[in-house]
Design a protein around this motif. Structure first.
Motif, short mmCIF file in Angstrom:
data_model
loop_
_atom_site.label_atom_id
_atom_site.label_comp_id
_atom_site.label_asym_id
_atom_site.label_seq_id
_atom_site.Cartn_x
_atom_site.Cartn_y
_atom_site.Cartn_z
N LEU A 1 2.48 4.93 4.17
CA LEU A 1 2.48 4.11 2.96
C LEU A 1 2.18 2.65 3.30
CD1 LEU A 1 5.60 5.54 1.05
CD2 LEU A 1 3.18 6.14 0.77
N GLN B 1 5.74 0.66 -3.58
CA GLN B 1 5.60 1.50 -2.39
C GLN B 1 4.69 2.71 -2.63
OE1 GLN B 1 9.63 1.60 -0.01
NE2 GLN B 1 10.05 1.71 -2.20
N ASP B 2 4.69 3.23 -3.85
CA ASP B 2 3.80 4.35 -4.18
C ASP B 2 2.48 3.86 -4.76
OD1 ASP B 2 5.56 6.51 -3.44
OD2 ASP B 2 6.76 6.02 -5.21
N LYS C 1 8.63 0.40 -6.90
CA LYS C 1 7.46 1.09 -7.45
C LYS C 1 6.21 0.80 -6.62
CE LYS C 1 4.77 1.80 -11.69
NZ LYS C 1 4.62 1.47 -13.14
N SER D 1 -2.03 3.71 -3.16
CA SER D 1 -2.90 4.57 -3.98
C SER D 1 -3.82 3.80 -4.91
CB SER D 1 -2.03 5.54 -4.81
OG SER D 1 -1.18 4.82 -5.69
N ARG E 1 7.79 7.46 3.76
CA ARG E 1 8.48 7.90 2.55
C ARG E 1 9.13 6.67 1.92
NH1 ARG E 1 12.97 12.46 3.12
NH2 ARG E 1 14.05 10.71 4.14
N ALA E 2 8.90 6.49 0.63
CA ALA E 2 9.35 5.27 -0.05
C ALA E 2 10.84 5.03 0.15
CB ALA E 2 9.02 5.36 -1.53
#
Length: 525
Positions: free
Chosen positions: A418, A272-273, A270, A277, A370-371
């Motif tokens: 990311l 990673q996103d 989780k 952000s 990309r995660a």
């Protein structure tokens, strides 16, 4: 295994090419030393016969694997205390066909600032350790910093009179400013304020003609290139003018470890996103080692606000006020970059310049856009069950980084990234083969989960395994095409512009090493 064979072939080709290169004779080396001593105070020039040559060479080595009987050492070390000494070294080197390598802090992951991978190369080293002054202009909120200063010394100088002034740079205090800024400058407040190079506003450089230039004199193309194009390609940057940033009087940090049994994989998946952000005031990085993920945060704010944010964004971490530690930004900069623990006094942590001659290391890097899936993380942790000395550091981008176009500086890894992965293995004595073999195989495995076409890498985590310039006989100029293997991974589409700048300012490729930017000459490929 194919990757290992490919690396072995590349290394063999590089070594064979060293036999082809036209190198200066021993007589030229003697003439070079004589030329230096005629123009530079003799106490600043150390030939191999000097009694303290070895002490000076070792003084800022951070990886003892590059200090062995097999290491190709410089014919001399120049320790300039003035810009004129660097100019003289360049002019002597150009006249007598002896190239120079430039060292600021000695952290180059492949040791290229003070050694050569070619056993027959004759070269000198310009060690900038004496050019380490930091001059702060409080009214402008700027500072001039010598390339020989460490980032710890820079942090200390700018914050000692005002705890609410800082600078965005790295997390290891002994890193030299010159090399760090030359490659970009990833650090804990980059999500708020960007990389080091995003706050560089002027510089002083000695070019391949021995001229001393500032930003106005060098022009915007060269000024663009030195801010992220990697060290050792465009000249000798003596000092940098940087824009300082404001930080609150108190910042908050925490460090929370989670084992597999405590849900490390779910939280990391989780993260990673979430990490890229989060509000830009907050940087939450992760260290993965053994069977644990260690989540480490620096927040430019208060504990209560941090607890609230983490409760909303990553409640699975179960972060509470008991995990908070409040301190000044300078105190946070003195924490260990691998676990955020205290390492003694602020002065001890930030001002020490001791060499590191006991722990051997090898590093690599990747970027993730990309995660990585939960199942893949399960496989990744199985790799760490095989090797307790290896680790990866995951540093999130986002925030300010997403606002800067990829072409604004040579560092292209901006919007859409990311996080960056730094791979590190450690060993002592002669235990390097198992560690580096594990790392090479693990890196090969990770190729399925990271950026592709090209597989991106960070130039400040220099890695000769991904390619290097072959030695050549045709004018001793590296070719643009031969540099693509590594150049496009570090710089992506900015590689061509860097090579064009190189052709304009150093067409004969005087400033060259195994991964220096080659000149894009007319008709070259």
């Amino acid at each position: 295994m194919a990757m290992l064979k490919g690396s072995a072939i590349a290394f063999l080709v590089s070594c064979v090419s060293c036999y082809l290169i036209s190198v200066p004779s021993l007589a030229s080396s003697d003439e070079f030393l004589q030329c230096l001593r005629e123009k530079i105070p003799s106490e600043l020039v150390y030939g191999q016969s000097s009694s303290n040559f070895t002490d000076v060479l070792v003084s800022s080595i951070k990886n003892p694997k590059f200090f062995t009987n097999a290491t190709v050492k410089p014919v001399c070390i120049v320790t300039p205390s003035d810009a004129s000494h660097v100019q003289a070294a360049v002019l002597c080197g150009r006249k007598l066909n002896v190239r120079l390598r430039v060292r600021s802090g000695g952290h180059d992951y492949e040791g290229l600032s003070y050694r050569s991978a070619c056993p027959y190369e004759v070269f000198g080293v310009v060690d900038l350790a004496k050019l380490r002054a930091v001059s702060v202009n409080q009214s402008e909120s700027t500072a001039w910093v010598g390339s020989g200063a460490t980032i710890g010394e820079l942090y200390y100088a700018i914050a000692k009179n005002n705890s609410q002034v800082a600078f965005p740079a790295g997390e290891c205090p002994t890193i030299g400013v010159g090399g760090h800024f030359s490659g970009g400058g990833v650090g804990m407040i980059m999500r708020k304020h960007g990389l080091s190079i995003d706050k560089v506003v002027d510089a002083k450089l000695v070019n391949a003609n021995g001229e001393l230039l500032d930003r106005a004199g060098m022009g915007e193309d060269l000024f663009w290139a030195i801010r992220g194009g990697g060290g050792g390609s465009f000249g000798v940057v003596l000092s940098w003018k940087v824009q300082l940033v404001q930080v609150p009087p108190t910042v908050t940090v925490f460090s929370i470890g989670k084992t597999l049994e405590q849900g490390a994989i779910d939280i990391l998946t989780k993260w990673q996103d979430v990490g890229p952000s989060l509000p830009s005031d907050l940087n939450l990085k992760v260290k993965v080692q053994g069977q644990e993920a260690l989540f480490m945060a620096l927040y430019l704010g208060t504990c209560s606000s941090l607890v609230s944010t983490m409760g909303e964004q990553l409640p699975e971490l179960n972060m509470t006020s008991a995990d908070c530690r409040s301190m000044t930004w300078l105190e946070s900069a003195a924490l260990s970059f691998t676990d955020m623990s205290s390492t003694g006094t602020v002065e001890d942590a930030l001002l020490s310049r001791a060499p590191s001659m006991s722990i051997f290391t090898k590093g690599k890097s990747d970027y993730v856009r990309r995660a990585i899936s939960k199942d893949a993380w399960k496989s990744i942790f199985s790799w760490f069950a095989m090797n307790g000395s290896g680790l990866i550091m995951l540093e999130p981008h986002g925030g300010f980084m997403d606002t800067v176009p990829a072409a604004a500086t040579p560092y292209p890894h901006r919007c859409g990234v990311l996080y960056v992965i730094q791979y590190i293995v450690f060993w002592q004595g002669d235990g390097g083969a198992p560690a580096t073999t594990w790392l090479a195989k693990f890196y090969d495995f990770m190729g399925h989960h990271v950026s592709k076409k090209p597989r991106q890498a960070y130039v400040n985590f220099r890695d000769l395994d991904i390619g290097q310039n072959p030695a050549v006989v045709d004018g001793n100029v590296s070719t643009f095409e031969s540099g693509k293997a590594w150049g496009e991974r570090y710089f992506m589409s900015n590689y061509q512009r860097l090579a064009s700048v190189k052709a304009a300012v150093d067409p004969t490729d005087y400033f060259r090493n195994e991964q220096s930017v080659p000149p894009l000459l007319h008709g070259s490929k």
